[in-house]
Design an enzyme around this catalytic site. Structure first.
Site, PDB file in Angstrom:
ATOM      1  N   LYS A   1       7.414  82.310 100.293  1.00  0.00           N
ATOM      2  CA  LYS A   1       8.176  82.741  99.104  1.00  0.00           C
ATOM      3  C   LYS A   1       7.470  82.308  97.826  1.00  0.00           C
ATOM      4  O   LYS A   1       7.304  83.088  96.889  1.00  0.00           O
ATOM      5  CB  LYS A   1       9.586  82.145  99.153  1.00  0.00           C
ATOM      6  CG  LYS A   1      10.346  82.265  97.853  1.00  0.00           C
ATOM      7  CD  LYS A   1      11.692  81.604  97.923  1.00  0.00           C
ATOM      8  CE  LYS A   1      11.700  80.131  97.634  1.00  0.00           C
ATOM      9  NZ  LYS A   1      11.436  79.749  96.229  1.00  0.00           N
ATOM     10  N   ASN A   2       7.034  81.052  97.802  1.00  0.00           N
ATOM     11  CA  ASN A   2       6.441  80.535  96.563  1.00  0.00           C
ATOM     12  C   ASN A   2       5.063  81.126  96.271  1.00  0.00           C
ATOM     13  O   ASN A   2       4.612  81.088  95.129  1.00  0.00           O
ATOM     14  CB  ASN A   2       6.351  79.006  96.608  1.00  0.00           C
ATOM     15  CG  ASN A   2       7.701  78.360  96.351  1.00  0.00           C
ATOM     16  OD1 ASN A   2       8.688  79.051  96.105  1.00  0.00           O
ATOM     17  ND2 ASN A   2       7.758  77.037  96.419  1.00  0.00           N
TER      18      ASN A   2
ATOM     19  N   ARG B   1      14.781  80.645  88.712  1.00  0.00           N
ATOM     20  CA  ARG B   1      13.909  80.075  87.687  1.00  0.00           C
ATOM     21  C   ARG B   1      12.515  80.698  87.681  1.00  0.00           C
ATOM     22  O   ARG B   1      11.879  80.817  86.647  1.00  0.00           O
ATOM     23  CB  ARG B   1      13.712  78.578  87.942  1.00  0.00           C
ATOM     24  CG  ARG B   1      14.850  77.689  87.628  1.00  0.00           C
ATOM     25  CD  ARG B   1      14.424  76.260  87.916  1.00  0.00           C
ATOM     26  NE  ARG B   1      13.116  75.966  87.343  1.00  0.00           N
ATOM     27  CZ  ARG B   1      12.900  75.628  86.084  1.00  0.00           C
ATOM     28  NH1 ARG B   1      13.899  75.510  85.260  1.00  0.00           N
ATOM     29  NH2 ARG B   1      11.671  75.397  85.647  1.00  0.00           N
TER      30      ARG B   1
ATOM     31  N   CYS C   1      18.758  72.992  86.430  1.00  0.00           N
ATOM     32  CA  CYS C   1      19.109  73.416  87.785  1.00  0.00           C
ATOM     33  C   CYS C   1      19.471  72.171  88.574  1.00  0.00           C
ATOM     34  O   CYS C   1      19.326  71.057  88.082  1.00  0.00           O
ATOM     35  CB  CYS C   1      17.973  74.179  88.439  1.00  0.00           C
ATOM     36  SG  CYS C   1      16.618  73.137  88.906  1.00  0.00           S
TER      37      CYS C   1
ATOM     38  N   ARG D   1      13.865  70.337  84.711  1.00  0.00           N
ATOM     39  CA  ARG D   1      12.814  71.344  84.925  1.00  0.00           C
ATOM     40  C   ARG D   1      12.525  72.204  83.699  1.00  0.00           C
ATOM     41  O   ARG D   1      12.766  73.419  83.682  1.00  0.00           O
ATOM     42  CB  ARG D   1      13.159  72.240  86.112  1.00  0.00           C
ATOM     43  CG  ARG D   1      13.109  71.473  87.398  1.00  0.00           C
ATOM     44  CD  ARG D   1      13.456  72.341  88.563  1.00  0.00           C
ATOM     45  NE  ARG D   1      12.307  72.972  89.178  1.00  0.00           N
ATOM     46  CZ  ARG D   1      12.395  73.793  90.225  1.00  0.00           C
ATOM     47  NH1 ARG D   1      13.550  74.092  90.725  1.00  0.00           N
ATOM     48  NH2 ARG D   1      11.315  74.315  90.753  1.00  0.00           N
ATOM     49  N   PRO D   2      11.980  71.585  82.649  1.00  0.00           N
ATOM     50  CA  PRO D   2      11.658  72.361  81.447  1.00  0.00           C
ATOM     51  C   PRO D   2      10.454  73.279  81.653  1.00  0.00           C
ATOM     52  O   PRO D   2       9.767  73.186  82.678  1.00  0.00           O
ATOM     53  CB  PRO D   2      11.319  71.271  80.433  1.00  0.00           C
ATOM     54  CG  PRO D   2      10.885  70.097  81.240  1.00  0.00           C
ATOM     55  CD  PRO D   2      11.598  70.186  82.553  1.00  0.00           C
ATOM     56  N   VAL D   3      10.212  74.165  80.680  1.00  0.00           N
ATOM     57  CA  VAL D   3       9.022  75.031  80.742  1.00  0.00           C
ATOM     58  C   VAL D   3       8.125  74.792  79.524  1.00  0.00           C
ATOM     59  O   VAL D   3       7.318  75.639  79.159  1.00  0.00           O
ATOM     60  CB  VAL D   3       9.386  76.535  80.864  1.00  0.00           C
ATOM     61  CG1 VAL D   3       9.956  76.842  82.237  1.00  0.00           C
ATOM     62  CG2 VAL D   3      10.338  76.975  79.770  1.00  0.00           C
ATOM     63  N   ASP D   4       8.300  73.608  78.904  1.00  0.00           N
ATOM     64  CA  ASP D   4       7.548  73.308  77.685  1.00  0.00           C
ATOM     65  C   ASP D   4       6.029  73.409  77.891  1.00  0.00           C
ATOM     66  O   ASP D   4       5.306  73.863  76.994  1.00  0.00           O
ATOM     67  CB  ASP D   4       7.919  71.900  77.165  1.00  0.00           C
ATOM     68  CG  ASP D   4       7.713  70.818  78.216  1.00  0.00           C
ATOM     69  OD1 ASP D   4       8.021  71.073  79.392  1.00  0.00           O
ATOM     70  OD2 ASP D   4       7.233  69.731  77.870  1.00  0.00           O
ATOM     71  N   LEU D   5       5.548  73.032  79.073  1.00  0.00           N
ATOM     72  CA  LEU D   5       4.091  73.047  79.295  1.00  0.00           C
ATOM     73  C   LEU D   5       3.559  74.485  79.358  1.00  0.00           C
ATOM     74  O   LEU D   5       2.446  74.756  78.907  1.00  0.00           O
ATOM     75  CB  LEU D   5       3.729  72.276  80.570  1.00  0.00           C
ATOM     76  CG  LEU D   5       4.187  70.809  80.587  1.00  0.00           C
ATOM     77  CD1 LEU D   5       3.878  70.160  81.930  1.00  0.00           C
ATOM     78  CD2 LEU D   5       3.520  70.016  79.460  1.00  0.00           C
TER      79      LEU D   5
ATOM     80  N   LEU E   1       8.404  63.793  92.037  1.00  0.00           N
ATOM     81  CA  LEU E   1       8.257  64.985  91.201  1.00  0.00           C
ATOM     82  C   LEU E   1       9.527  65.391  90.450  1.00  0.00           C
ATOM     83  O   LEU E   1       9.448  65.839  89.315  1.00  0.00           O
ATOM     84  CB  LEU E   1       7.759  66.164  92.036  1.00  0.00           C
ATOM     85  CG  LEU E   1       6.335  66.020  92.561  1.00  0.00           C
ATOM     86  CD1 LEU E   1       5.877  67.290  93.253  1.00  0.00           C
ATOM     87  CD2 LEU E   1       5.357  65.684  91.450  1.00  0.00           C
TER      88      LEU E   1
HETATM   89  C1  UD1 Z   1       7.207  74.823  92.050  1.00  0.00           C
HETATM   90  C2  UD1 Z   1       7.851  75.378  93.293  1.00  0.00           C
HETATM   91  C3  UD1 Z   1       8.899  74.407  93.828  1.00  0.00           C
HETATM   92  C4  UD1 Z   1       8.274  73.039  94.037  1.00  0.00           C
HETATM   93  C5  UD1 Z   1       7.551  72.552  92.795  1.00  0.00           C
HETATM   94  C6  UD1 Z   1       6.762  71.281  93.001  1.00  0.00           C
HETATM   95  C7  UD1 Z   1       7.756  77.773  92.969  1.00  0.00           C
HETATM   96  C8  UD1 Z   1       8.486  79.019  92.669  1.00  0.00           C
HETATM   97  N1  UD1 Z   1       8.469  76.645  92.950  1.00  0.00           N
HETATM   98  O1  UD1 Z   1       8.232  74.682  91.075  1.00  0.00           O
HETATM   99  O2  UD1 Z   1       9.398  74.914  95.057  1.00  0.00           O
HETATM  100  O3  UD1 Z   1       9.285  72.102  94.350  1.00  0.00           O
HETATM  101  O4  UD1 Z   1       6.608  73.565  92.341  1.00  0.00           O
HETATM  102  O5  UD1 Z   1       5.848  71.432  94.027  1.00  0.00           O
HETATM  103  O6  UD1 Z   1       6.579  77.785  93.259  1.00  0.00           O
HETATM  104  N2  UD1 Z   1       7.475  70.111  84.224  1.00  0.00           N
HETATM  105  C9  UD1 Z   1       7.623  69.831  82.877  1.00  0.00           C
HETATM  106  N3  UD1 Z   1       7.365  70.835  81.985  1.00  0.00           N
HETATM  107  C10 UD1 Z   1       6.960  72.095  82.372  1.00  0.00           C
HETATM  108  C11 UD1 Z   1       6.798  72.358  83.746  1.00  0.00           C
HETATM  109  C12 UD1 Z   1       7.067  71.333  84.662  1.00  0.00           C
HETATM  110  O7  UD1 Z   1       7.988  68.739  82.493  1.00  0.00           O
HETATM  111  O8  UD1 Z   1       6.729  72.953  81.505  1.00  0.00           O
HETATM  112  C13 UD1 Z   1       7.763  69.041  85.225  1.00  0.00           C
HETATM  113  C14 UD1 Z   1       8.950  69.383  86.127  1.00  0.00           C
HETATM  114  O9  UD1 Z   1      10.185  69.049  85.543  1.00  0.00           O
HETATM  115  C15 UD1 Z   1       8.636  68.552  87.372  1.00  0.00           C
HETATM  116  C16 UD1 Z   1       7.103  68.599  87.427  1.00  0.00           C
HETATM  117  O10 UD1 Z   1       6.661  68.956  86.120  1.00  0.00           O
HETATM  118  O11 UD1 Z   1       9.052  67.232  87.183  1.00  0.00           O
HETATM  119  C17 UD1 Z   1       6.538  69.583  88.427  1.00  0.00           C
HETATM  120  O12 UD1 Z   1       7.181  70.840  88.250  1.00  0.00           O
HETATM  121  P1  UD1 Z   1       6.482  72.231  88.553  1.00  0.00           P
HETATM  122  O13 UD1 Z   1       5.238  72.028  89.367  1.00  0.00           O
HETATM  123  O14 UD1 Z   1       6.350  72.997  87.293  1.00  0.00           O
HETATM  124  O15 UD1 Z   1       7.573  72.932  89.480  1.00  0.00           O
HETATM  125  P2  UD1 Z   1       7.850  74.479  89.533  1.00  0.00           P
HETATM  126  O16 UD1 Z   1       6.582  75.203  89.249  1.00  0.00           O
HETATM  127  O17 UD1 Z   1       9.073  74.819  88.756  1.00  0.00           O
END
Ligand code: UD1
Length: 420
Positions: A22-23, A92, A116, A121-125, A329
């Site tokens: 799925k991912n 998401r 969630c 789980r922000p998207v700031d990055l 994580l």
């Molecule tokens: C993806 C997977 C999810 C998995 C996760 C970690 C998909 C669809 N989902 O989620 O199943 O559990 O990787 O392996 O592939 N973060 C920030 N800012 C951001 C982005 C992330 O602070 O802009 C933080 C998150 O809160 C978290 C960490 O970085 O603590 C890792 O998150 P991330 O790798 O981005 O997870 P997803 O891509 O959402």
């Protein structure tokens, strides 16, 4: 709402076919927005998240056909650039249209995913990286409004934290940007690798695939000719079935897997005392009656995946002694603890560390699924518990596990789906 009823205590046996990941499939559906041809995707899992992403592509104006794990997608007719709240709130990973839409059209609006169950789980990055590529971004009424009227330009992007979907978004954006983008501290998950490989086969030059430094030469908004491909096997589904065998003292075989992607999981099962027979695309696990306690620290790939942490916690309830599980994580990924405790598990929590005191004899109970992987931990606990467990709110499971009841039934489990 559907619930799952499991009569526990039995053994499993036989073979199970692992579905496409799925991912991996989600960003590969995102990448179709960069293509100019009919794109044929095979081994797509038939799960709700994939259906939701295809619905999103349809809402944007794409032509899609999805049947029996095969999809044909053509996005040349896309004429909308807004990913609405109603879809993003369901999943998401809809954020994965942000990079491709912005790179192709020079503007887009994507609803903010919001919080969630497993944390903020922000998207700031994602946003900071796109700004470095020349985008202007602001948030208005819950939407990310992104603009780059002259197209995105290459940049050097160093992620402060490793982010999987963040890396995927920027890889896709960079594929259509002007010049060579360098991504440092990139995610190295197999799902990111497959995305890069598909882009490479579509003519995009990418260096460093599988490493934490990627260099991507963009096409300056020229759409790509994307060849047909098979989605890689789901390493998380595979890990879940290995745990299902382990927790029920059963011997089973998994087909259609990639053992390379399962190294951390295999290593942990071996530490717990299990014997596994590994071939390129098949793995067998032997039954074991006395499980050794183990320690897990979730980290980015190639470390131990957070997406099987909950399943291993269920397994730890059956180990002879104290296991320790540290979640690095996500700050709130212990939602399954309360539910496992309802079944008799002895778990103490200390911040991001869970101590599981085994071995406990679990008893069937009514429990609530809270997120996708937490729900699968409850399925595993139910399989080993005495009596009947009813797992409520299983729509979480339907988001990511293809034919769960069918596959478990084929292995000999007593499972049925009911409606309340
Ligand atoms: C993806 C997977 C999810 C998995 C996760 C970690 C998909 C669809 N989902 O989620 O199943 O559990 O990787 O392996 O592939 N973060 C920030 N800012 C951001 C982005 C992330 O602070 O802009 C933080 C998150 O809160 C978290 C960490 O970085 O603590 C890792 O998150 P991330 O790798 O981005 O997870 P997803 O891509 O959402």
């Amino acid at each position: 709402m559907d619930f799952l009823c499991i009569q526990g205590g039995g053994r499993l046996s036989g073979e199970v076919h692992i579905s496409g990941s799925k991912n991996a499939a989600l960003p590969l559906l995102g990448v179709t927005l960069l293509g100019k041809n009919d794109i044929h995707i095979h081994n797509l899992p038939q799960v709700v998240d994939i259906q939701t992403f295809i619905t999103l592509l349809n809402m944007l104006g794409a032509k899609t056909h999805f049947e029996a794990g095969n999809a044909c997608i053509n996005t040349t007719s896309v004429n909308q650039t807004k990913a609405v709240y109603d879809i993003v709130r369901k999943m998401r990973a809809s954020i994965l249209v942000l990079g491709p839409l912005l790179a192709r059209f020079g503007h887009c609006e994507v609803s903010l995913p919001g919080g969630c169950a497993i944390g903020a789980r922000p998207v700031d990055l994602h946003l900071k990286a796109l700004e470095k590529m020349g985008a202007t971004i602001h948030i208005e009424s819950g939407y990310i409004i992104a603009k780059a009227p002259q197209g995105l330009k290459a940049a050097e992007i160093e992620f402060e934290k490793i982010t999987v979907t963040g890396t995927e978004n920027i890889v896709m954006a960079a594929a259509l940007a002007r010049g060579k983008t360098r991504i440092l501290n990139a995610a190295r998950e197999p799902e990111v690798v497959q995305l890069c490989e598909v882009l490479q086969e579509s003519g995009v030059q990418i260096e460093g695939i599988g490493s934490n430094e990627l260099i991507i030469e963009g096409s300056d908004r020229e759409l790509l000719n994307i060849p047909s491909f098979n989605v890689i096997p789901d390493r998380i589904e595979a890990g879940t079935y290995l745990c299902a065998a382990a927790i029920t003292q059963s011997a089973i075989t998994l087909k259609n897997i990639c053992t390379e992607h399962l190294k951390a999981i295999i290593l942990k099962l071996k530490e717990a005392g299990f014997t596994l027979y590994v071939q390129e695309d098949t793995i067998s696990i032997e039954s074991l009656s006395s499980i050794q306690p183990f320690e897990i620290i979730t980290t980015e790939y190639p470390g131990f995946p957070t997406d099987v942490q909950a399943q291993f916690m269920a397994l730890a309830t059956q180990a002879e002694g104290e296991s320790k599980i540290i979640e690095r994580l996500f700050e709130n990924r212990f939602m399954h603890v309360n539910e496992l405790q309802r079944m008799g598990a002895k778990i103490t929590l200390d911040g991001n560390c869970a101590n599981v005191h085994g071995k406990t004899h679990l008893l069937g109970a009514d429990v609530m699924a809270t997120d996708l992987r937490a729900s699968s931990a409850l399925v595993l606990a139910a399989l080993s518990a005495k009596g009947e467990t009813r797992i409520h709110r299983i729509y979480h499971l339907d988001r990511g596990y293809e034919q769960l009841e069918e596959k478990l039934t084929q292995l000999g489990a007593k499972v049925y789906r009911g409606r309340e």
